[in-house]
Design a protein around this motif. Structure first.
Motif, PDB file in Angstrom:
ATOM      1  N   THR A   1     -13.979  33.549  12.050  1.00 36.49           N
ATOM      2  CA  THR A   1     -12.760  34.298  12.355  1.00 36.49           C
ATOM      3  C   THR A   1     -11.491  33.471  12.183  1.00 36.49           C
ATOM      4  O   THR A   1     -10.398  34.019  12.236  1.00 36.49           O
ATOM      5  CB  THR A   1     -12.768  34.788  13.818  1.00 36.49           C
TER       6      THR A   1
ATOM      7  N   ARG B   1     -10.403  31.610  14.328  1.00 38.12           N
ATOM      8  CA  ARG B   1      -9.811  31.519  15.658  1.00 38.12           C
ATOM      9  C   ARG B   1     -10.803  30.928  16.647  1.00 38.12           C
ATOM     10  O   ARG B   1     -11.984  30.808  16.356  1.00 38.12           O
ATOM     11  CB  ARG B   1      -9.399  32.911  16.142  1.00 38.12           C
TER      12      ARG B   1
ATOM     13  N   SER C   1     -10.794  37.678  21.031  1.00 44.88           N
ATOM     14  CA  SER C   1     -10.498  36.398  20.391  1.00 44.88           C
ATOM     15  C   SER C   1     -10.467  36.522  18.876  1.00 44.88           C
ATOM     16  O   SER C   1      -9.714  35.814  18.208  1.00 44.88           O
ATOM     17  CB  SER C   1     -11.526  35.352  20.805  1.00 44.88           C
TER      18      SER C   1
ATOM     19  N   LYS D   1      -6.632  31.868  19.843  1.00 48.33           N
ATOM     20  CA  LYS D   1      -5.831  30.754  19.339  1.00 48.33           C
ATOM     21  C   LYS D   1      -6.361  30.350  17.967  1.00 48.33           C
ATOM     22  O   LYS D   1      -7.559  30.217  17.758  1.00 48.33           O
ATOM     23  CB  LYS D   1      -5.961  29.585  20.326  1.00 48.33           C
ATOM     24  N   ARG D   2      -5.436  30.152  17.021  1.00 45.01           N
ATOM     25  CA  ARG D   2      -5.888  29.793  15.677  1.00 45.01           C
ATOM     26  C   ARG D   2      -6.459  28.391  15.655  1.00 45.01           C
ATOM     27  O   ARG D   2      -5.972  27.503  16.343  1.00 45.01           O
ATOM     28  CB  ARG D   2      -4.719  29.875  14.694  1.00 45.01           C
TER      29      ARG D   2
END
Lengths: 587, 291
Positions: free
Chosen positions: A460, A462, A534, A539-540
Motif C-alpha cells: 500500500t 503506507r 491505513s 502514514k506514508r
C-alpha cells in the motif's frame, strides 16, 4: 412464444446494469474524494494508459501479479468477515443449551447451514485465497521474475473465485428474495449418504461452487510451480538461494496437484449420485466408506496445503525481527518436503472409528505420529532463531511468535489424536474442534496476519496503525486461547461437535468459549478497520526499508524491488499534478 | 554459552518427564474395560505432553523475554548436532506414544476386528445388543430366552462381556457413550462392533448418555438415548420381564398392541427379519475386505 413480464423486466435490468458498469469504468478515479487522492489499494491510479487503464477497469482486467495479489487478499478478508460472522452467530447460540437465539431465524436448520458454510469459507475462501494473495504478490518478486508464468491464467483463477463463492453462499440470500434454494446443511465434510440424499437444489448449487473453487486453486498451483521453476532468475536466485516462503509455496503447489483432482472426482461423483441416479456412494456399492477415503485422501493433504505456506511465512518473517538468519534453514526446507510427502499417508486417521481393519489403523497411526517429527523440528528451529537474537516486537513479529505459541498446543493435541485409543473417544468431539482451531486460526490465521502487517508497506505504500495492530494481537491471542482451550475441555467432557443444542452440564465451558470468541471478534474488527483505514490514510512509508532490514543483512528481493520502485518514482517525479507528486506509482 | 544453556534446559525438561510418566498409574476407577485401556493411554499421554508443552512454551517465552532488549544479534551458526539431537528426541517421544497406543490397540475391547466380534458373540456368556440407528433415534434389539424384544434404552449388564452390533437405516450415525469410553460409527449396509465389559462400580440408577457423534442432519443434536447399567441379577430380571412381555403381546394378537406404559414394543416378527438381514450383511462384510 409470449413475452412474459418477467423476461422484459430481466432484459431491462440487464441493460441498466450494463449502463452502470459502463459508467463505472469511465470513472477515472472512483475514489478521488479521498483527501490524498489515489486512494484504493496498491499503487494509485490517477492516470490511465494503454497497458494499465484507470478506475474500475484496471481491477477488472488486470493480469499484473501485484494487482491480483491485492484482489486475492481483499477477497480473503471479505470471506474472513463472512466466516467470522457465521462463527459468532453459532457461538452466541451456544451460550445456552437450548435453541433460542437462532430459533426465530431458522433454528437448528440455520445452525447446520452456518456450521457448513463456516468450515468451507474459512478453509477454502479465507485461508487459501489469502495465501495465494501473498504468494501472487511476493513470489515473483522473491524469485526475480517479471510476473507469474501465466498471467492470464492467474487472472482466470482469481475471477473464478467470486463466482464460486456466490454459488456457495447463495443459499443464505436467495430465500430472502423469495427463491427457494436453501443453504447446504451437510457439514463441510459432506459425508454420504447424508449429502447424497439430502433434498434441495441448494446442496447442488453449493457443490458446484465448491467444484469451481477447486479449479481456481489448481490453476493457481500450476502457475506457482511454473513461476518458481521456470520464471525464477537462475543467476540471482539459484535453488540454493530460494527463500523459505517460495519453497513452501512450491511444495504446496505439488500437494494441490495431487490432492485436488481427487476432490474434483469425488464431488463430480457426488453430483452424479444426487442428480443422475448413479450409485457411487449408495450403500451397496463403494458406499459411505468410499466417500470418506476419497474425501480425506484430499482432505488431509489439504490441511498441509493450508499450513505449509504459513509456516514458510513465519520462517521468513521471524528472522527479520530477530536480527539473525533462520536457524537450520536446510532442515526447515527438508522438513517441509517431508511433511508434503507424508501428508498423503495419513488420511485414514480421520476414520479410526469407522471399524476399519485394526492393522490398517495401526499403520495410519504410525505415519500420523511420524509427521509430528518434522513439525516439531520446525518449532525448535523457530525458537532457536529467537535465541541470541535482538528481538524487535513489531506487529508481524508478535503474530509470528503467536503462531509458534498456538502451533505448539495445536501440534501436541494433534499427536494425542493420532494415538488410536485416544481418538476412539475423542473423534467428533469438541476436542477435535479445539485442536484444529488452534491450527487454523491460531497458526494459519496468525501467520497470515503477520504477513499482512509485514508487507503492508510494499502493498500500500503506507504504514498500518501500530496501536490498533497491538490491540489486534493481544485480543486475538487471549481470545483464541480462551476459546480453543475451552473447546478442548468440552471434548474431554464428551461434548460431541456439530450440536445445535446440548445438555446443560456443558454450559459453563460453552459460555467461556463464547466470551473468548467475542474477545477475538474485537481483535478482528480492529484488524479490518486498521487495514481499511491505513491503506487509505495511513502514514506514508518514507524509505525502501521500513523494517531496517539492511542492518542485519536481510534486505531480501521483494524489498529491493520496492526500493527500486521508489527510486524510479523519485527520479520520475514531475509535478504534473498533486496526485502524481504524492503518489508512488511507478510502472 | 547460551546455546549450551538451551540444550541443558531441554535436557532437564526431558529428565523432568520421568516422574510424571512413573506417576501416571492406571486410573483407579475406570468405568469399563475399554475406558480403562483408553484412560491409561490418555493419562500417559497427558503426563508426557503436559510437561513438554509447558517446557517448550516456557522456553519460547523465556527467549522472547530475554532477548527482547538484547544489544545485538549474534549471527546464526549451523549446529547439526543440536538439530539431530532434537529430531531424535522427538522421534523417541513419538515412538513412546506409538507403543503406548499400540499396546492398548491389541485388546479387542478397544479395537475389535470383525473376527474378534464374531467370536465373542458366539460365546454363550456374551450379551449381544443390536443397536439400530435412524434419523433421529435409536432402537436396541435384544434376544433373551429365545425371544426378541426391542427397547429404546440401552440397558447393559455389568461384569459381563457385551457386544454391540451397530447398524444404520439411513445415513451415518455414531454411538458415543463418553462415560463408558465407547464409540463407533454406524453405517447403512455395514455392521460395526463395540465390545466391552462394564465395571461393577458403574452400576447406577441414573442413566448415562448415549450421543450421536456423526453429523446426521436436522435432529443430530437431539439424537440421544439413555444407557442404564444394571448388575447381573437386575439385568437378568429386566431382560426376562421384557421377553415375557414380548411373548405375551405376541400371543395376544399381532394386531393391536398399544399398552406402551413400558418403553418396549413388540416387534418380534419384524425384528426377526431385521436380525436375519443383518446376519446376512455380516457374512457379506466378512467376505469383503474389511477396510
Amino acid at each position: 412464444m409470449a413475452v412474459s413480464p418477467e423476461l422484459v423486466f430481466s432484459v431491462l435490468m440487464g441493460l441498466l446494469l450494463l449502463v452502470v458498469a459502463g459508467w463505472l469504468t469511465r470513472l477515472e478515479d472512483w475514489q478521488a474524494y479521498t483527501p490524498v487522492g489515489g486512494g484504493g489499494y496498491g499503487e494509485s491510479t490517477g492516470h490511465g494508459h494503454e497497458e494499465k487503464p484507470a478506475g474500475l477497469t484496471r481491477w477488472l482486467t488486470t493480469v499484473d501479479h501485484k494487482d491480483l495479489g491485492i484482489l486475492y487478499s481483499l477477497f480473503g478478508i471479505v470471506a474472513f468477515a463472512w466466516g467470522g460472522i457465521t462463527a459468532m452467530l453459532m457461538r452466541v447460540e451456544l451460550t445456552t443449551p437450548g435453541m433460542d437465539f437462532l430459533a426465530s431465524f431458522g433454528g437448528v436448520g440455520l445452525y447446520n447451514a452456518l456450521l457448513t458454510t463456516h468450515g468451507i469459507t474459512m478453509l477454502f475462501l479465507f485461508a487459501a485465497p489469502l495465501i495465494f494473495g501473498f504468494a501472487n504478490y511476493m513470489v515473483p518478486l522473491l524469485v526475480d521474475a517479471d510476473d507469474m508464468a501465466f498471467p492470464r491464467i492467474n487472472a482466470i483463477a482469481f475471477w473464478i473465485l467470486p463466482f464460486a463463492t456466490i454459488l456457495m453462499w447463495a443459499g443464505f440470500f436467495l430465500p430472502l428474495v423469495g427463491i427457494d434454494i436453501q443453504a447446504a446443511k451437510t457439514s463441510w465434510t459432506l459425508y454420504t449418504p447424508l449429502s447424497s440424499t439430502m433434498q434441495g437444489t441448494g446442496v447442488d448449487v453449493f457443490l458446484l461452487g465448491f467444484h469451481l473453487s477447486g479449479f481456481s486453486t489448481t490453476m493457481g498451483a500450476i502457475n506457482f510451480i511454473a513461476t518458481i521453476v521456470a520464471e525464477r532468475d537462475s543467476v540471482s536466485v539459484p535453488w540454493s538461494k530460494l527463500d523459505i516462503f517460495s519453497w513452501t509455496i512450491l511444495t504446496q503447489g505439488g500437494l494441490i496437484l495431487f490432492a485436488f483432482p481427487i476432490l474434483t472426482a469425488a464431488v463430480t461423483m457426488l453430483l452424479l449420485d444426487r442428480n443422475f441416479g448413479t450409485m457411487f456412494f449408495a450403500g451397496e456399492g463403494g458406499g459411505a466408506m468410499l466417500w470418506q477415503h476419497l474425501f480425506w485422501f484430499f482432505g488431509h493433504p489439504e490441511v498441509y496445503i493450508l499450513v505449509l505456506p504459513p509456516m514458510g511465512l513465519v520462517s521468513l518473517i521471524l528472522p527479520k525481527f530477530a536480527g539473525r538468519k533462520l536457524f537450520g534453514f536446510k532442515f526447515v526446507v527438508y522438513s517441509t518436503l517431508a511433511i508434503g510427502i507424508l501428508s498423503f499417508g495419513v488420511w485414514a486417521h480421520h476414520m479410526f472409528t469407522t471399524g476399519m481393519n485394526p492393522r490398517l489403523t495401526a499403520s495410519f497411526m504410525a505415519i500420523s505420529l511420524a509427521i509430528g517429527i518434522p513439525s516439531a523440528v520446525k518449532v525448535f528451529n523457530w525458537i532457536t532463531t529467537l535465541w541470541n537474537g535482538k528481538l524487535r516486537m513489531t506487529a508481524p513479529m508478535l503474530f509470528s511468535v503467536g503462531f509458534v505459541q498456538n502451533f505448539i498446543i495445536g501440534g501436541v493435541t494433534g499427536v494425542f489424536l493420532a494415538a488410536v485409543p485416544f481418538d476412539l473417544v475423542m473423534q467428533d468431539t469438541y476436542y477435535v474442534v479445539g485442536h484444529f482451531h488452534f491450527i487454523v486460526f491460531g497458526a494459519i490465521g496468525f501467520a497470515l496476519f503477520a504477513a499482512m502487517y509485514y508487507w503492508f508497506p510494499i502493498m500500500t505504500g503506507r504504514m498500518y496503525d501500530r496501536r490498533l495492530a497491538l490491540w489486534h494481537f493481544w485480543l486475538s491471542i487471549i481470545g483464541g486461547n480462551i476459546t480453543f482451550i475451552a473447546m478442548l475441555i468440552l471434548g474431554y467432557g464428551g461434548m460431541p461437535r456439530r450440536y445445535a443444542t446440548y445438555l446443560p452440564q456443558f454450559m459453563t465451558w460453552h459460555a467461556v468459549a463464547t466470551v473468548g470468541a467475542f474477545i477475538m471478534t474485537f481483535g478482528v474488527v480492529a484488524f479490518i478497520w486498521n487495514i481499511w483505514q491505513s491503506a487509505q490514510y495511513g502514514k506514508r512509508v518514507d524509505s525502501g526499508d521500513p523494517w531496517n532490514l539492511k542492518q542485519s543483512d536481510q534486505f531480501t528481493n521483494e524489498w529491493q524491488w520496492y526500493e527500486g520502485k521508489r527510486q524510479t518514482m523519485l527520479a520520475d517525479g514531475g509535478e504534473e499534478d498533486a496526485d502524481d507528486a504524492e503518489s508512488n506509482a511507478a510502472d | 554459552m547460551s546455546r549450551k544453556r538451551l540444550s541443558s534446559v531441554l535436557a532437564m525438561g526431558l529428565m523432568g518427564l520421568v516422574p510424571f510418566v512413573v506417576a501416571a498409574q492406571p486410573a483407579a476407577a475406570a468405568s469399563s474395560v475399554t475406558s480403562q485401556y483408553i484412560d491409561n493411554v490418555s493419562n500417559l499421554l497427558l503426563a508426557v505432553a503436559l510437561p513438554i508443552t509447558i517446557i517448550v512454551e516456557g522456553v519460547l517465552f523465556y527467549a522472547i523475554w530475554k532477548f527482547r532488549k538484547a544489544d545485538e544479534a549474534k549471527p546464526t551458526q549451523e549446529n547439526r548436532r543440536l538439530e539431530i539431537t532434537w529430531t531424535a528426541a522427538t522421534a523417541v517421544v513419538l515412538l513412546f506414544v506409538g507403543l503406548v497406543a499400540y499396546g492398548a490397540m491389541g485388546s479387542p475391547y478397544v479395537l475389535p476386528s470383525q473376527e474378534d466380534s464374531q467370536q465373542m458373540m458366539e460365546q454363550p456368556d456374551t450379551t449381544v445388543v443390536h443397536v439400530d440407528s435412524y434419523q433421529w433415534s435409536w432402537q436396541f434389539h435384544y434376544q433373551h430366552d429365545g425371544t426378541n424384544f426391542t427397547s429404546d434404552k440401552l440397558v447393559l449388564p455389568a461384569e459381563k462381556q457385551v457386544v454391540l452390533r451397530i447398524t444404520s437405516r439411513d445415513v451415518l450415525h455414531a454411538v458415543h457413550i463418553p462415560a463408558l469410553g465407547l464409540k463407533k460409527d454406524a453405517f447403512p449396509a455395514r455392521t460395526t462392533y463395540i465390545a466391552t465389559e462394564i465395571n461393577e462400580d458403574s452400576v447406577r440408577e441414573e442413566p448415562y448418555v448415549l450421543y450421536c457423534a456423526e453429523f446426521c442432519g436436522a435432529g443430530h443434536s437431539s439424537m440421544l438415548a439413555d444407557v442404564v447399567v444394571k448388575n447381573q441379577t437386575a439385568y437378568e430380571q429386566w431382560a426376562s420381564e421384557q421377553a415375557q412381555q414380548a411373548r405375551e403381546e405376541a400371543s395376544e394378537s399381532s394386531g393391536s398392541q398399544s399398552s406402551s406404559d413400558s418403553n418396549t414394543t413388540n416387534t418380534t416378527a419384524t425384528n426377526e427379519t431385521a436380525m436375519n438381514a443383518t446376519a446376512a450383511n455380516e457374512t457379506a462384510a466378512l467376505a469383503a475386505p474389511s477396510a
